[in-house]
Design a protein around this motif. Sequence first.
Motif, PDB file in Angstrom:
ATOM      1  N   ASP A 146      55.194 -16.202   3.504  1.00 16.72           N
ATOM      2  CA  ASP A 146      54.652 -17.556   3.407  1.00 16.72           C
ATOM      3  C   ASP A 146      53.128 -17.562   3.383  1.00 16.72           C
ATOM      4  O   ASP A 146      52.515 -18.349   2.662  1.00 16.72           O
ATOM      5  CB  ASP A 146      55.161 -18.408   4.575  1.00 16.72           C
ATOM      6  N   ALA A 180      50.806 -18.806   0.239  1.00 16.21           N
ATOM      7  CA  ALA A 180      49.699 -19.759   0.380  1.00 16.21           C
ATOM      8  C   ALA A 180      48.411 -19.179  -0.207  1.00 16.21           C
ATOM      9  O   ALA A 180      47.631 -19.899  -0.845  1.00 16.21           O
ATOM     10  CB  ALA A 180      49.497 -20.127   1.848  1.00 16.21           C
ATOM     11  N   ASP A 232      51.526 -23.429   1.900  1.00 18.29           N
ATOM     12  CA  ASP A 232      52.828 -23.196   1.285  1.00 18.29           C
ATOM     13  C   ASP A 232      53.826 -23.814   2.254  1.00 18.29           C
ATOM     14  O   ASP A 232      54.194 -23.195   3.256  1.00 18.29           O
ATOM     15  CB  ASP A 232      53.085 -21.709   1.083  1.00 18.29           C
ATOM     16  N   THR A 249      55.467 -18.453  -6.687  1.00 17.42           N
ATOM     17  CA  THR A 249      54.540 -17.898  -5.696  1.00 17.42           C
ATOM     18  C   THR A 249      55.269 -17.065  -4.642  1.00 17.42           C
ATOM     19  O   THR A 249      54.762 -16.018  -4.238  1.00 17.42           O
ATOM     20  CB  THR A 249      53.689 -18.985  -5.016  1.00 17.42           C
ATOM     21  N   SER A 250      56.438 -17.505  -4.210  1.00 20.79           N
ATOM     22  CA  SER A 250      57.179 -16.705  -3.226  1.00 20.79           C
ATOM     23  C   SER A 250      57.641 -15.394  -3.839  1.00 20.79           C
ATOM     24  O   SER A 250      57.587 -14.340  -3.196  1.00 20.79           O
ATOM     25  CB  SER A 250      58.375 -17.487  -2.681  1.00 20.79           C
ATOM     26  N   GLU A 258      53.618 -24.396  -7.611  1.00 17.46           N
ATOM     27  CA  GLU A 258      53.919 -23.215  -6.799  1.00 17.46           C
ATOM     28  C   GLU A 258      55.109 -22.408  -7.310  1.00 17.46           C
ATOM     29  O   GLU A 258      55.581 -21.515  -6.611  1.00 17.46           O
ATOM     30  CB  GLU A 258      54.133 -23.606  -5.334  1.00 17.46           C
ATOM     31  N   GLY A 274      50.958 -26.532  -2.382  1.00 20.37           N
ATOM     32  CA  GLY A 274      51.858 -26.045  -3.416  1.00 20.37           C
ATOM     33  C   GLY A 274      52.813 -27.163  -3.804  1.00 20.37           C
ATOM     34  O   GLY A 274      53.401 -27.819  -2.948  1.00 20.37           O
TER      35      GLY A 274
END
Length: 138
Positions: A121, A125, A8, A96-97, A93, A56
């Motif tokens: 982070d 990932a 990531d 994703t966060s 991605e 990502g």
Amino acid sequence: MARILAFDYGTKRIGIAVTDPLQLIATGLDTVHPKDVIEYIKKYMLNEQVEAFVLGDPKQMDGSPSDSAQHVKGFATLLKKSFPDIPRHWVDERFTSKMAHQAIMQSGLKKTDRRDKNRVDTIAATIILQYFMESNRL
């Protein structure tokens, strides 16, 4: 079997996740500063065999590249130059966060631990890697 590493990418930190040797489970590995990541991977690969890299792919809601896409593409080029025999795969991605933040919120961690950006982070990932593994099992 060899492991798969996922990244990531961020300009301040790169979250790294890894599979187990059988490629069944994705686990957060570490968070590394971008200037140190190639050396970190080289050191990691002294002890572990790596089959592929997963990155990502930062996109906007409409599917167009986000502002950070150029940085990730540069990182991908650096990976290819440093490890030419290891294939690179891309995973969207988006979210994703946000998913990482939600996972941390639901984990029951103290508020100070939930603010740890390194943890976010690494979890992002891991989510990227998990998505890659699931999409390749179909």
